[in-house]
Scaffold this active site. Structure first.
Site, PDB file in Angstrom:
ATOM      1  N   ASN A 131      26.191   3.890  36.618  1.00  0.00           N
ATOM      2  CA  ASN A 131      26.884   4.540  35.506  1.00  0.00           C
ATOM      3  C   ASN A 131      26.225   5.894  35.290  1.00  0.00           C
ATOM      4  O   ASN A 131      25.161   5.982  34.689  1.00  0.00           O
ATOM      5  CB  ASN A 131      26.770   3.650  34.257  1.00  0.00           C
ATOM      6  CG  ASN A 131      27.350   4.314  33.024  1.00  0.00           C
ATOM      7  OD1 ASN A 131      28.053   5.321  33.123  1.00  0.00           O
ATOM      8  ND2 ASN A 131      27.053   3.752  31.862  1.00  0.00           N
ATOM      9  N   LYS A 160      27.063   8.288  33.436  1.00  0.00           N
ATOM     10  CA  LYS A 160      27.229   8.862  32.085  1.00  0.00           C
ATOM     11  C   LYS A 160      27.609  10.339  32.222  1.00  0.00           C
ATOM     12  O   LYS A 160      28.331  10.684  33.152  1.00  0.00           O
ATOM     13  CB  LYS A 160      25.962   8.634  31.261  1.00  0.00           C
ATOM     14  CG  LYS A 160      25.517   7.167  31.310  1.00  0.00           C
ATOM     15  CD  LYS A 160      24.481   6.794  30.315  1.00  0.00           C
ATOM     16  CE  LYS A 160      24.137   5.318  30.497  1.00  0.00           C
ATOM     17  NZ  LYS A 160      23.214   4.822  29.495  1.00  0.00           N
ATOM     18  N   HIS A 207      31.605   0.300  26.840  1.00  0.00           N
ATOM     19  CA  HIS A 207      30.161   0.563  26.931  1.00  0.00           C
ATOM     20  C   HIS A 207      29.616   0.756  25.512  1.00  0.00           C
ATOM     21  O   HIS A 207      30.301   1.290  24.643  1.00  0.00           O
ATOM     22  CB  HIS A 207      29.912   1.808  27.788  1.00  0.00           C
ATOM     23  CG  HIS A 207      28.464   2.002  28.094  1.00  0.00           C
ATOM     24  ND1 HIS A 207      27.596   2.582  27.196  1.00  0.00           N
ATOM     25  CD2 HIS A 207      27.711   1.673  29.182  1.00  0.00           C
ATOM     26  CE1 HIS A 207      26.380   2.599  27.723  1.00  0.00           C
ATOM     27  NE2 HIS A 207      26.425   2.046  28.929  1.00  0.00           N
ATOM     28  N   GLU A 223      27.687   2.857  24.343  1.00  0.00           N
ATOM     29  CA  GLU A 223      27.728   4.250  23.869  1.00  0.00           C
ATOM     30  C   GLU A 223      29.118   4.608  23.356  1.00  0.00           C
ATOM     31  O   GLU A 223      29.271   5.333  22.375  1.00  0.00           O
ATOM     32  CB  GLU A 223      27.256   5.197  24.989  1.00  0.00           C
ATOM     33  CG  GLU A 223      25.748   5.099  25.181  1.00  0.00           C
ATOM     34  CD  GLU A 223      25.249   5.388  26.582  1.00  0.00           C
ATOM     35  OE1 GLU A 223      25.977   5.988  27.388  1.00  0.00           O
ATOM     36  OE2 GLU A 223      24.098   4.999  26.872  1.00  0.00           O
ATOM     37  N   GLU A 241      24.699  -5.858  28.653  1.00  0.00           N
ATOM     38  CA  GLU A 241      23.767  -4.746  28.467  1.00  0.00           C
ATOM     39  C   GLU A 241      23.184  -4.777  27.058  1.00  0.00           C
ATOM     40  O   GLU A 241      23.809  -4.258  26.112  1.00  0.00           O
ATOM     41  CB  GLU A 241      24.494  -3.417  28.666  1.00  0.00           C
ATOM     42  CG  GLU A 241      25.037  -3.213  30.059  1.00  0.00           C
ATOM     43  CD  GLU A 241      25.156  -1.732  30.377  1.00  0.00           C
ATOM     44  OE1 GLU A 241      24.581  -1.300  31.372  1.00  0.00           O
ATOM     45  OE2 GLU A 241      25.812  -1.006  29.612  1.00  0.00           O
ATOM     46  N   GLY A 260      18.470   2.761  28.504  1.00  0.00           N
ATOM     47  CA  GLY A 260      17.832   4.071  28.457  1.00  0.00           C
ATOM     48  C   GLY A 260      16.457   4.069  27.806  1.00  0.00           C
ATOM     49  O   GLY A 260      15.922   5.130  27.477  1.00  0.00           O
ATOM     50  N   SER A 319      17.958  -0.356  31.750  1.00  0.00           N
ATOM     51  CA  SER A 319      16.668  -0.025  32.365  1.00  0.00           C
ATOM     52  C   SER A 319      16.418  -0.746  33.688  1.00  0.00           C
ATOM     53  O   SER A 319      15.280  -1.064  34.032  1.00  0.00           O
ATOM     54  CB  SER A 319      15.511  -0.278  31.380  1.00  0.00           C
ATOM     55  OG  SER A 319      15.625   0.593  30.267  1.00  0.00           O
TER      56      SER A 319
HETATM   57  P1  PGA Z   1      20.054   2.630  31.859  1.00  0.00           P
HETATM   58  O1  PGA Z   1      21.586   2.590  31.388  1.00  0.00           O
HETATM   59  O2  PGA Z   1      19.985   1.986  33.208  1.00  0.00           O
HETATM   60  O3  PGA Z   1      19.704   4.093  31.904  1.00  0.00           O
HETATM   61  O4  PGA Z   1      19.264   1.873  30.851  1.00  0.00           O
HETATM   62  C1  PGA Z   1      22.399   1.484  31.651  1.00  0.00           C
HETATM   63  C2  PGA Z   1      23.782   1.676  31.085  1.00  0.00           C
HETATM   64  O5  PGA Z   1      23.925   2.194  29.965  1.00  0.00           O
HETATM   65  O6  PGA Z   1      24.773   1.302  31.729  1.00  0.00           O
END
Ligand code: PGA
Length: 248
Positions: A10, A12, A95, A97, A167, A173, A213
């Site tokens: 992903n 982003k 997601h 976000e 997630e 993140g 992560s």
């Molecule tokens: P990350 O993000 O691996 O940077 O923690 C995962 C995601 O939001 O899909």
């Protein structure tokens, strides 16, 4: 039942169209021969050059979001038909976000899942709890509710194309990956919801990913869990570490 592993990056809001094409040209030989399905979920403006760069390679390209409507006065949005017209097969839905920063609620997520499936797209439906919920012991009931609401009205024949990504929001993140037993318990609980809704045989076919992560060091242990069928990888999907995760 063996489910093919899916390792999805992903991106982003990262990489220009040029950077996207060049990254995929570098990634393709590095993931040649992988048993896992390899997918890059790229910003909308990167879809066309990324798809062109991925053509004839094992790398697939998908979208990070879509609206549920066919067309209309939805400034800034992208329709499912626009995605399928490019040859896109996967799209991330719900997601955290999108939910947290852009106000997408469960009803909207549900409409998007229904619309994606109706268009022959494969939704990667995201779910996951906050740290406060986990500490209060509310994780599993919350996941159940999120998944049930997102799948309302989705029949088993349509849901065969579904992927679910667990997630935990506190792991995204942050560098603070979930323990493997926490990730496995959550993914197993999600599969139990699918079993109740669609039956055992169907539930065994759905891929459930862990995200939050994931990196080249922790991926193998996570992916080895019985109900974890790959990963949704954010930060670590932006570099060639992603190839190591594909082979984890
Ligand atoms: P990350 O993000 O691996 O940077 O923690 C995962 C995601 O939001 O899909």
């Amino acid at each position: 039942m063996t489910r093919q592993r899916l390792v999805a990056g992903n991106w982003k809001m990262h990489k220009t169209p040029e950077e996207a094409a060049s990254f995929i040209r570098g990634l393709a030989p590095a993931v040649a021969g992988a048993e896992a399905e390899v997918l890059c979920l790229v910003p909308a403006v990167d879809l066309v050059p990324a798809l062109a760069a991925a053509e004839g390679t094992p790398v697939q390209v998908g979208a990070q979001n879509m609206h549920d409507a066919e067309a209309g006065a939805f400034t800034g949005e992208i329709s499912p038909g626009m995605l399928t017209s490019l040859g896109v097969r996967y799209v991330v839905i719900g997601h955290s976000e999108r939910r947290g920063l852009f106000g997408e609620d469960d009803a909207f997520v549900n409409r998007k899942v229904l619309s994606a499936l109706a268009h022959g797209l494969r939704p990667i439906l995201c779910c996951g709890e906050t740290l406060a919920l986990r500490e209060a012991g509310g994780t599993l009931p919350f996941l159940r509710q999120q998944v049930e609401l997102a799948l309302e009205g989705v029949p088993a024949e349509a849901a065969k194309d579904l992927v679910i990504a667990y997630e935990p929001i506190w792991a995204i993140g942050t560098g603070h990956v979930a323990r493997t037993d926490q990730a496995q318990d959550a993914c197993s609980a999600i599969r139990a919801v699918l079993r109740e809704k669609y039956g055992k045989a169907f539930a065994e076919t759905v891929r459930i990913l862990y995200g939050g992560s994931v990196n080249a060091e922790n991926a193998a242990q996570l992916f080895a869990q019985a109900d974890i069928d790959g990963g949704l990888v954010g930060g670590a999907s932006l570099t060639m570490d992603f190839a190591k995760i594909v082979f984890a």
